[in-house]
Design a protein around this motif. Structure first.
Motif, PDB file in Angstrom:
ATOM      1  N   ASP A  42      -0.721 -14.070  -5.103  1.00  0.00           N
ATOM      2  CA  ASP A  42      -0.842 -12.904  -6.290  1.00  0.00           C
ATOM      3  C   ASP A  42      -2.503 -12.920  -6.486  1.00  0.00           C
ATOM      4  O   ASP A  42      -3.116 -11.978  -6.873  1.00  0.00           O
ATOM      5  CB  ASP A  42      -0.013 -13.306  -7.391  1.00  0.00           C
ATOM      6  N   LYS A  43      -2.913 -14.067  -6.825  1.00  0.00           N
ATOM      7  CA  LYS A  43      -4.198 -14.149  -7.220  1.00  0.00           C
ATOM      8  C   LYS A  43      -5.640 -13.878  -6.257  1.00  0.00           C
ATOM      9  O   LYS A  43      -6.570 -13.461  -6.627  1.00  0.00           O
ATOM     10  CB  LYS A  43      -4.858 -15.666  -7.660  1.00  0.00           C
ATOM     11  N   ASN A  44      -4.940 -13.804  -4.959  1.00  0.00           N
ATOM     12  CA  ASN A  44      -6.025 -13.139  -3.923  1.00  0.00           C
ATOM     13  C   ASN A  44      -5.696 -11.731  -3.567  1.00  0.00           C
ATOM     14  O   ASN A  44      -5.902 -11.479  -2.621  1.00  0.00           O
ATOM     15  CB  ASN A  44      -5.564 -14.059  -2.703  1.00  0.00           C
ATOM     16  N   GLY A  45      -4.447 -11.294  -4.304  1.00  0.00           N
ATOM     17  CA  GLY A  45      -4.283  -9.794  -4.181  1.00  0.00           C
ATOM     18  C   GLY A  45      -3.638  -9.454  -3.357  1.00  0.00           C
ATOM     19  O   GLY A  45      -3.468  -8.543  -2.360  1.00  0.00           O
ATOM     20  N   LEU A  46      -2.764 -10.308  -2.599  1.00  0.00           N
ATOM     21  CA  LEU A  46      -2.030 -10.233  -1.328  1.00  0.00           C
ATOM     22  C   LEU A  46      -0.319 -10.625  -1.341  1.00  0.00           C
ATOM     23  O   LEU A  46       0.164 -11.012  -2.580  1.00  0.00           O
ATOM     24  CB  LEU A  46      -2.221 -11.433  -0.384  1.00  0.00           C
ATOM     25  N   THR A  47       0.514 -10.230  -0.435  1.00  0.00           N
ATOM     26  CA  THR A  47       1.871 -10.575  -0.481  1.00  0.00           C
ATOM     27  C   THR A  47       2.283 -11.492   0.301  1.00  0.00           C
ATOM     28  O   THR A  47       1.921 -11.426   1.419  1.00  0.00           O
ATOM     29  CB  THR A  47       2.639  -9.204  -0.436  1.00  0.00           C
ATOM     30  N   ASP A  48       3.100 -12.542  -0.062  1.00  0.00           N
ATOM     31  CA  ASP A  48       3.348 -13.667   0.855  1.00  0.00           C
ATOM     32  C   ASP A  48       4.474 -12.863   1.917  1.00  0.00           C
ATOM     33  O   ASP A  48       5.281 -12.437   1.529  1.00  0.00           O
ATOM     34  CB  ASP A  48       4.278 -14.565  -0.194  1.00  0.00           C
ATOM     35  N   PRO A  49       4.175 -13.317   3.054  1.00  0.00           N
ATOM     36  CA  PRO A  49       5.005 -12.819   4.336  1.00  0.00           C
ATOM     37  C   PRO A  49       6.319 -13.339   4.244  1.00  0.00           C
ATOM     38  O   PRO A  49       7.104 -12.932   4.894  1.00  0.00           O
ATOM     39  CB  PRO A  49       3.899 -13.161   5.544  1.00  0.00           C
ATOM     40  N   LEU A  50       6.374 -14.629   3.773  1.00  0.00           N
ATOM     41  CA  LEU A  50       7.688 -15.400   3.610  1.00  0.00           C
ATOM     42  C   LEU A  50       9.018 -14.472   2.890  1.00  0.00           C
ATOM     43  O   LEU A  50       8.546 -13.753   1.871  1.00  0.00           O
ATOM     44  CB  LEU A  50       7.698 -16.763   3.218  1.00  0.00           C
ATOM     45  N   GLU A  51       9.958 -14.762   3.263  1.00  0.00           N
ATOM     46  CA  GLU A  51      11.209 -14.135   2.353  1.00  0.00           C
ATOM     47  C   GLU A  51      11.840 -15.091   1.302  1.00  0.00           C
ATOM     48  O   GLU A  51      11.878 -16.246   1.678  1.00  0.00           O
ATOM     49  CB  GLU A  51      12.419 -13.801   3.412  1.00  0.00           C
ATOM     50  N   TYR A  52      11.754 -14.670   0.156  1.00  0.00           N
ATOM     51  CA  TYR A  52      12.345 -15.397  -0.956  1.00  0.00           C
ATOM     52  C   TYR A  52      13.705 -14.863  -1.337  1.00  0.00           C
ATOM     53  O   TYR A  52      14.089 -13.969  -1.159  1.00  0.00           O
ATOM     54  CB  TYR A  52      11.304 -15.336  -2.100  1.00  0.00           C
ATOM     55  N   GLU A  53      14.538 -15.918  -2.006  1.00  0.00           N
ATOM     56  CA  GLU A  53      15.803 -15.494  -2.621  1.00  0.00           C
ATOM     57  C   GLU A  53      15.554 -15.093  -4.008  1.00  0.00           C
ATOM     58  O   GLU A  53      16.404 -14.101  -4.421  1.00  0.00           O
ATOM     59  CB  GLU A  53      16.426 -17.071  -2.835  1.00  0.00           C
ATOM     60  N   ALA A  54      14.553 -15.333  -4.751  1.00  0.00           N
ATOM     61  CA  ALA A  54      14.346 -14.923  -5.932  1.00  0.00           C
ATOM     62  C   ALA A  54      12.721 -14.407  -6.139  1.00  0.00           C
ATOM     63  O   ALA A  54      12.063 -14.754  -5.604  1.00  0.00           O
ATOM     64  CB  ALA A  54      14.592 -15.913  -6.999  1.00  0.00           C
TER      65      ALA A  54
END
Length: 219
Positions: free
Chosen positions: A207-219
């Motif tokens: 988030d602080k780098n303005g990016l979306t994590d490529p992993l899938e999350y349950e929540a």
């Protein structure tokens, strides 16, 4: 002859960045991954896949028998992994007694056998509040021991000891790294939980780098 180094590689995003940094710095890298009976053993498979893609030497060592004498951590015992940020006192439940001293000792022995000069591990400033074996004073003492424990001195390299996960991710993105190849969550389920301290710190870094994590999350 290219200088050999050993990198303790868990399969997580910090050690993945360290691993690639050592490669890009021109070292002959030998990755070392430990199965110590951790709940999130899924990270070991991520480590194996990453090393195959990087085409580097990789050993996976099963030391899970140590759990018969080391207890009390939610990462290795039948204790629920706490939710919350790393700054939370409850995250002390994730401390595995003496883990990094054990792993570093084994990695130093491996380095001596290879005639490698350094052992890298991914301690960073975000770990300092909770994990004593990631703090600068611990690294300094281990440096002193590694210099005299064998006939051949080994250097303990911690390139991100004064950086947080936000800065580590920024450096990795600058190197063009693909963090879908890493696993961070302390729960070893199909998807990352999104609520444990490891997940929250990872998500904050993206988030602080303005990016979306490529992993899938349950929540």
């Amino acid at each position: 002859m290219t200088e050999k180094v050993v990198v303790i590689f868990s399969g997580g995003m910090d050690s993945y960045t360290v691993l690639n940094k050592a490669i890009k710095d021109g070292f002959d890298v030998y990755a070392l991954t430990f199965d110590y009976g951790q709940r999130h053993v899924k990270e070991v498979q991520y480590a194996k896949r990453a090393c195959e893609q990087l085409n580097i030497q990789h050993k996976i060592v099963d030391i899970s028998a140590i759990n018969s004498i080391i207890a009390g951590s939610s990462l290795t015992d039948d204790i629920d992994v706490p939710d919350g940020h790393y700054e939370s006192d409850s995250m002390k439940q994730t401390v595995v007694p003496n883990r990094n001293m054990i792993l570093l000792s084994l990695a130093i022995g491996y380095a001596v056998s290879l005639e490698a000069t350094k052992v890298y591990y991914g301690a960073h400033s975000g770990d300092h509040a909770i994990y004593p074996d990631c703090r600068p004073e611990f690294v300094e003492k281990m440096q002193n021991v590694a210099a005299i424990a064998n006939y051949e001195p080994v250097d303990i390299a911690v390139p991100y000891i004064n950086n947080d996960k936000i800065e580590i991710l920024a450096d990795g993105i600058g190197m063009g790294l693909d963090y879908s190849q890493t696993w961070t969550c302390y729960n070893g389920r199909e998807k990352a939980c999104g609520t444990c301290g490891a997940c929250q710190e990872r998500l904050e870094a993206f988030d602080k780098n303005g990016l979306t994590d490529p992993l899938e999350y349950e929540a």
